[in-house]
Design a protein around this motif. Structure first.
Motif, PDB file in Angstrom:
ATOM      1  N   GLU A  39       1.003  -1.019  -0.235  1.00 13.79           N
ATOM      2  CA  GLU A  39      -0.056  -0.214  -0.032  1.00 13.79           C
ATOM      3  C   GLU A  39       0.703   1.358   0.216  1.00 13.79           C
ATOM      4  N   GLN A  40       2.267   1.106   0.662  1.00 15.79           N
ATOM      5  CA  GLN A  40       2.930   2.311   0.494  1.00 15.79           C
ATOM      6  C   GLN A  40       3.680   2.761  -0.742  1.00 15.79           C
ATOM      7  N   THR A  41       4.100   1.673  -1.304  1.00 17.50           N
ATOM      8  CA  THR A  41       4.491   2.247  -2.540  1.00 17.50           C
ATOM      9  C   THR A  41       3.628   2.051  -3.512  1.00 17.50           C
ATOM     10  N   ARG A  42       2.247   1.309  -3.343  1.00 17.72           N
ATOM     11  CA  ARG A  42       1.483   1.813  -4.762  1.00 17.72           C
ATOM     12  C   ARG A  42       0.610   3.417  -4.670  1.00 17.72           C
ATOM     13  N   THR A  43       0.403   3.737  -2.955  1.00 17.58           N
ATOM     14  CA  THR A  43       0.412   4.953  -3.448  1.00 17.58           C
ATOM     15  C   THR A  43       1.410   6.187  -3.421  1.00 17.58           C
ATOM     16  N   ALA A  44       2.266   5.496  -3.334  1.00 19.95           N
ATOM     17  CA  ALA A  44       3.330   6.487  -3.611  1.00 19.95           C
ATOM     18  C   ALA A  44       2.952   6.319  -5.519  1.00 19.95           C
ATOM     19  N   ALA A  45       3.090   5.412  -6.117  1.00 23.75           N
ATOM     20  CA  ALA A  45       2.580   4.958  -7.304  1.00 23.75           C
ATOM     21  C   ALA A  45       1.448   6.447  -8.135  1.00 23.75           C
ATOM     22  N   ARG A  46       1.020   5.705  -7.401  1.00 24.53           N
ATOM     23  CA  ARG A  46      -0.631   7.087  -7.726  1.00 24.53           C
ATOM     24  C   ARG A  46      -0.088   8.623  -7.866  1.00 24.53           C
ATOM     25  N   LYS A  47       0.469   8.647  -7.546  1.00 26.68           N
ATOM     26  CA  LYS A  47       0.718  10.186  -6.896  1.00 26.68           C
ATOM     27  C   LYS A  47       1.586  10.677  -8.282  1.00 26.68           C
ATOM     28  N   LEU A  48       2.740   9.557  -8.105  1.00 31.83           N
ATOM     29  CA  LEU A  48       3.614   9.677 -10.329  1.00 31.83           C
ATOM     30  C   LEU A  48       2.539   9.873 -11.320  1.00 31.83           C
ATOM     31  N   VAL A  49       1.753   8.792 -11.189  1.00 33.03           N
ATOM     32  CA  VAL A  49       0.253   8.614 -12.151  1.00 33.03           C
ATOM     33  C   VAL A  49      -0.066   9.733 -12.101  1.00 33.03           C
ATOM     34  N   SER A  50      -0.631  10.906 -10.910  1.00 34.04           N
ATOM     35  CA  SER A  50      -1.096  11.996 -10.830  1.00 34.04           C
ATOM     36  C   SER A  50      -0.175  13.290 -11.531  1.00 34.04           C
ATOM     37  N   ARG A  51       1.349  12.497 -11.943  1.00 32.76           N
ATOM     38  CA  ARG A  51       1.894  13.941 -12.842  1.00 32.76           C
ATOM     39  C   ARG A  51       2.603  13.544 -13.675  1.00 32.76           C
ATOM     40  N   ASP A  52       1.627  12.698 -14.113  1.00 36.90           N
ATOM     41  CA  ASP A  52       2.248  12.120 -15.894  1.00 36.90           C
ATOM     42  C   ASP A  52       3.106  11.284 -15.762  1.00 36.90           C
ATOM     43  N   ARG A  53       3.614  10.479 -14.640  1.00 39.56           N
ATOM     44  CA  ARG A  53       4.453   9.273 -14.841  1.00 39.56           C
ATOM     45  C   ARG A  53       3.483   7.661 -15.346  1.00 39.56           C
ATOM     46  N   THR A  54       4.106   7.004 -15.764  1.00 37.59           N
ATOM     47  CA  THR A  54       3.848   5.436 -16.616  1.00 37.59           C
ATOM     48  C   THR A  54       3.949   4.739 -15.064  1.00 37.59           C
ATOM     49  N   ALA A 109      16.334  -1.325  -5.906  1.00 40.02           N
ATOM     50  CA  ALA A 109      16.860   0.232  -5.242  1.00 40.02           C
ATOM     51  C   ALA A 109      18.195   0.943  -5.877  1.00 40.02           C
ATOM     52  N   HIS A 110      16.925   1.751  -6.807  1.00 35.25           N
ATOM     53  CA  HIS A 110      17.101   2.573  -8.139  1.00 35.25           C
ATOM     54  C   HIS A 110      16.264   3.751  -7.958  1.00 35.25           C
ATOM     55  N   CYS A 111      15.222   3.316  -8.271  1.00 36.09           N
ATOM     56  CA  CYS A 111      14.349   4.262  -8.270  1.00 36.09           C
ATOM     57  C   CYS A 111      13.954   5.365  -7.435  1.00 36.09           C
ATOM     58  N   ARG A 112      14.408   6.858  -8.239  1.00 36.31           N
ATOM     59  CA  ARG A 112      15.106   7.753  -7.929  1.00 36.31           C
ATOM     60  C   ARG A 112      13.831   8.871  -7.673  1.00 36.31           C
ATOM     61  N   GLN A 113      12.864   8.178  -7.357  1.00 34.29           N
ATOM     62  CA  GLN A 113      11.776   9.415  -7.734  1.00 34.29           C
ATOM     63  C   GLN A 113      11.806   9.396  -6.012  1.00 34.29           C
ATOM     64  N   GLU A 114      10.527  11.113  -5.664  1.00 35.38           N
ATOM     65  CA  GLU A 114      10.763  11.653  -4.770  1.00 35.38           C
ATOM     66  C   GLU A 114       9.482  10.831  -3.592  1.00 35.38           C
ATOM     67  N   GLU A 115       8.816  11.002  -4.348  1.00 36.08           N
ATOM     68  CA  GLU A 115       6.936   9.755  -3.959  1.00 36.08           C
ATOM     69  C   GLU A 115       7.593   8.087  -3.073  1.00 36.08           C
ATOM     70  N   MET A 116       8.666   7.624  -4.095  1.00 37.38           N
ATOM     71  CA  MET A 116       8.925   6.296  -4.181  1.00 37.38           C
ATOM     72  C   MET A 116       9.432   5.850  -2.921  1.00 37.38           C
ATOM     73  N   CYS A 117      10.702   7.391  -2.847  1.00 35.22           N
ATOM     74  CA  CYS A 117      12.548   6.663  -1.511  1.00 35.22           C
ATOM     75  C   CYS A 117      11.470   7.541  -0.479  1.00 35.22           C
ATOM     76  N   GLU A 118      10.367   8.316  -0.681  1.00 36.99           N
ATOM     77  CA  GLU A 118       9.602   8.346   1.355  1.00 36.99           C
ATOM     78  C   GLU A 118       8.955   7.767   1.603  1.00 36.99           C
ATOM     79  N   THR A 119       8.588   6.525   0.820  1.00 34.42           N
ATOM     80  CA  THR A 119       8.153   5.073   1.502  1.00 34.42           C
ATOM     81  C   THR A 119       9.314   4.068   2.414  1.00 34.42           C
TER      82      THR A 119
END
Length: 247
Positions: A39-54, A109-119
């Motif tokens: 749920e933590q990373t999926r919430t982050a992924a939804r935030k990424l989608v909201s700013r036009d990432r896939t 251990a690679h994704c550098r998107q802030e939303e994902m790293c915060e999880t």
């Protein structure tokens, strides 16, 4: 591990079974994903989608992984799945699915998107090696082949030492986004006995040979993984290199 020694590297939310099949003529492996598992990373992924990432956002990510791997069961390419999770149980569950399909489970251990790293997932794991090692340990306990996707040029991170630690915990593959730091490939090759995949800027004979000269066992293609002209050049160069090594 796989042959030919070319892998297709995952592009979050875009690298699925259809993508892997399209490149199967040129590669021995394909890392699907990445996919957020809990749920933590999926919430982050939804935030990424909201700013036009896939992103892949299936209702059931474990079932999605199983279905995608089943789609590849009749192809010669060896699949892997790049995964992100802030908690351990989904790592175990997805690793069991990967084991059943003789697929590689790859800890992101690679994704550098802030939303994902915060999880606590993605690149943040580079600065929390104990947490990363626990994810590797849990995946390895299932009997799955475990890869860890790392990136260079993160300040304060001793990547060769980190690579040694995760291989000691059971990682069979280290997949490195070299980020114009090719010498780190040589440092990791000298530090571990893992199967080492080099990524970043792999386009042609020159880039393939540079990574293999530094000690990589294979190369992976990221953004141009859907371009047959690039895949063909990389496959040809890799075949040539290993033919000479065997000879």
């Amino acid at each position: 591990m796989f042959s030919p020694r070319v892998a297709l590297a995952s592009l979050s939310g875009e690298s699925d079974a259809e993508w892997a099949m399209a490149g199967a003529e040129y590669a021995g492996a394909a890392f699907l994903g990445g996919i957020a598992l809990d749920e933590q990373t999926r919430t982050a992924a939804r935030k990424l989608v909201s700013r036009d990432r896939t992103e892949f956002l299936s209702d059931d990510p474990i079932e999605f992984v199983d279905h995608q791997l089943e789609e590849l069961s009749g192809t010669p390419i060896r699949p892997g799945f790049n995964v992100r999770s802030a908690t351990l149980p989904p790592i175990r569950a997805v690793a069991e699915v990967c084991r059943e399909h003789d697929a590689i489970v790859e800890i992101n251990a690679h994704c550098r998107q802030e939303e994902m790293c915060e999880t606590g997932a993605g690149q943040s794991l580079l600065r929390n090696p104990d947490r990363l090692c626990e994810q590797v340990r849990v995946a390895n306990e299932t009997g799955a082949t475990v890869s860890v996707k790392l990136r260079t040029e993160v300040s304060g991170v001793d990547l060769p030492n980190l690579a040694r630690r995760v291989t000691d915990m059971g990682a069979a593959i280290i997949h490195v986004d070299a980020m114009d730091s090719e010498h780190v490939i040589a440092d990791i090759a000298e530090t571990t006995d893992c199967f080492l995949i080099a990524n970043n800027g792999v386009r042609d004979e020159a880039t393939v040979f540079e990574y293999l000269e530094h000690g990589a066992d294979a190369v992976s293609i990221g953004r141009p993984s859907d371009r047959p002209e690039v895949l063909s050049r990389v496959r040809r160069a890799t075949d040539e290199w290993f033919a000479e090594v065997v000879a």
